[in-house]
Write a protein that holds these residues in place. Structure first.
Motif, PDB file in Angstrom:
ATOM      1  N   ASP A  73       0.800  -1.238   0.000  1.00 11.74           N
ATOM      2  CA  ASP A  73       0.000   0.000   0.000  1.00 11.74           C
ATOM      3  C   ASP A  73       0.822   1.272   0.000  1.00 11.74           C
ATOM      4  N   PHE A  74       1.983   1.228  -0.633  1.00 11.91           N
ATOM      5  CA  PHE A  74       2.835   2.417  -0.625  1.00 11.91           C
ATOM      6  C   PHE A  74       2.137   3.570  -1.353  1.00 11.91           C
ATOM      7  N   GLY A  75       2.162   4.732  -0.699  1.00 14.08           N
ATOM      8  CA  GLY A  75       1.535   5.897  -1.316  1.00 14.08           C
ATOM      9  C   GLY A  75       0.204   6.263  -0.691  1.00 14.08           C
ATOM     10  N   THR A  76      -0.265   5.439   0.267  1.00 18.77           N
ATOM     11  CA  THR A  76      -1.569   5.728   0.859  1.00 18.77           C
ATOM     12  C   THR A  76      -1.450   6.345   2.244  1.00 18.77           C
ATOM     13  N   GLY A  77      -0.371   6.062   2.926  1.00 21.58           N
ATOM     14  CA  GLY A  77      -0.323   6.414   4.342  1.00 21.58           C
ATOM     15  C   GLY A  77       0.640   7.535   4.635  1.00 21.58           C
ATOM     16  N   TYR A  78       1.371   7.344   5.701  1.00 19.63           N
ATOM     17  CA  TYR A  78       2.219   8.417   6.179  1.00 19.63           C
ATOM     18  C   TYR A  78       3.688   8.018   6.188  1.00 19.63           C
ATOM     19  N   THR A  79       4.008   6.931   5.480  1.00 17.08           N
ATOM     20  CA  THR A  79       5.385   6.444   5.504  1.00 17.08           C
ATOM     21  C   THR A  79       6.357   7.571   5.159  1.00 17.08           C
ATOM     22  N   SER A  80       7.226   7.868   6.083  1.00 16.24           N
ATOM     23  CA  SER A  80       8.202   8.921   5.804  1.00 16.24           C
ATOM     24  C   SER A  80       9.318   8.337   4.949  1.00 16.24           C
ATOM     25  N   LEU A  81       9.871   9.174   4.122  1.00 13.25           N
ATOM     26  CA  LEU A  81      10.930   8.701   3.237  1.00 13.25           C
ATOM     27  C   LEU A  81      12.148   8.269   4.042  1.00 13.25           C
ATOM     28  N   LEU A  82      12.334   8.899   5.219  1.00 20.00           N
ATOM     29  CA  LEU A  82      13.478   8.523   6.062  1.00 20.00           C
ATOM     30  C   LEU A  82      13.303   7.110   6.599  1.00 20.00           C
TER      31      LEU A  82
END
Ligand code: C2E
Ligand code: CA
Ligand code: CA
Length: 261
Positions: free
Chosen positions: A165-174
């Motif tokens: 689900d990449f691109g939907t949440g809040y995953t920080s690039l770091l």
């Protein structure tokens, strides 16, 4: 809201019986290499038909099962049943395939998770390299350090780790930089916006990011030829979506394999 609440309580009660009676089945959806259009593998997706014969979507019952802990026995069943099928297909067809499994944060947190999965793959003589464990970012919310350590252990055993689900949440690039990842699954909300504009740029960016990180990418929810062309353009490695096939029940998936390998 009250209706939702009551519905959830009803589902929660039925879920207990379902676990006890093993009222679940699996569907499998094929994944393809974009370059040569060969089968890459399949993702196992759980299905539940309740006692009235109504299908309840995993998007509805998985979050409830996560809250009441039922996800642990359900999740173990998914791992064993899908690996049993996978081992069977390996005997019938030549080629190297990858089985993708959705694993909930609750499962990863269990101290015996790694042992259970190792036991199952030994039982069915499957190699960890053939298994891709999908994680969602909810895995990372608490205990980031503990979780990355566990993922590292799994990876040392040879399992592939993929961020769903990449691109939907809040995953920080770091955070991406610190996670032991082999692949990222680009969410269908990114893939299906095929009109020009920002969505276009964001997809381009994702393609570049994945290349820089030297990991693979899977595009989800590809339904049309245009969408396939777009993800080809950004250099995506694998594709999964209705364009090739919907998730299929085991028997139908086997027929699908017969005619597509
Ligand atoms: P997911 O892991 O993101 O799975 C992809 C979902 O997209 C599946 O929905 C699949 O049927 C659907 N899909 C695939 N291709 C297309 C397409 O081209 N167009 C459209 N519109 N949809 C497409 P499904 O099977 O209903 O599963 C929903 C979610 O439930 C999954 O999302 C996953 O988060 C969860 N889930 C399913 N099985 C399991 C399981 O065994 N364990 C756990 N923990 N979660 C599961
Ligand atoms: Ca998934
Ligand atoms: Ca997904």
């Amino acid at each position: 809201i009250l209706n939702d609440f009551l519905q959830n309580v009803a589902i929660e009660n039925k879920l207990k019986d379902a676990v006890f009676n093993q009222n679940f089945t699996l569907n499998f959806q094929p994944q393809y290499h974009i370059k040569d259009r060969k089968l890459r593998g399949m993702e196992a997706l759980i299905r539940w038909k309740d006692s009235d014969g109504k299908m309840i979507s995993p998007a509805v019952f998985i979050p409830i099962a996560e809250k009441n802990g039922a996800i642990v026995p359900i999740g173990t069943w998914v791992v064993e049943e899908s690996i049993r099928c996978f081992a069977d297909w390996k005997k019938k067809y030549t080629g190297h395939f990858v089985l993708s499994l959705n694993i909930s944060a609750i499962q990863y947190k269990k101290t015996d998770f790694v042992d259970i999965v190792m036991q199952i793959i030994r039982k069915y003589d499957v190699d960890p390299h053939e298994i891709e464990l999908e994680i969602t970012e909810s895995v990372l919310i608490d205990n980031f350090t503990e979780m990355t350590e566990k993922l590292c252990v799994l990876r040392e055993y040879g399992f592939r780790i993929s961020l769903d689900d990449f691109g939907t949440g809040y995953t920080s690039l770091l955070i991406l930089n610190e996670l032991p990842l082999d692949a990222i699954k680009l969410d269908m909300s990114l893939v299906q916006k095929d009109h020009p504009g920002q969505a276009h740029n964001i997809l381009d960016f994702c393609g570049k990011l994945v290349k820089l990180m030297r990991i693979s990418s899977v595009a989800e929810g590809v339904e049309t030829g245009e969408q396939l062309d777009r993800i080809k353009e950004i250099g995506c490695d694998y594709v999964q979506g209705y364009f090739y096939s919907k998730p299929l029940p085991i028997k139908e998936f086997e027929q699908y394999l017969e005619s597509h390998i």
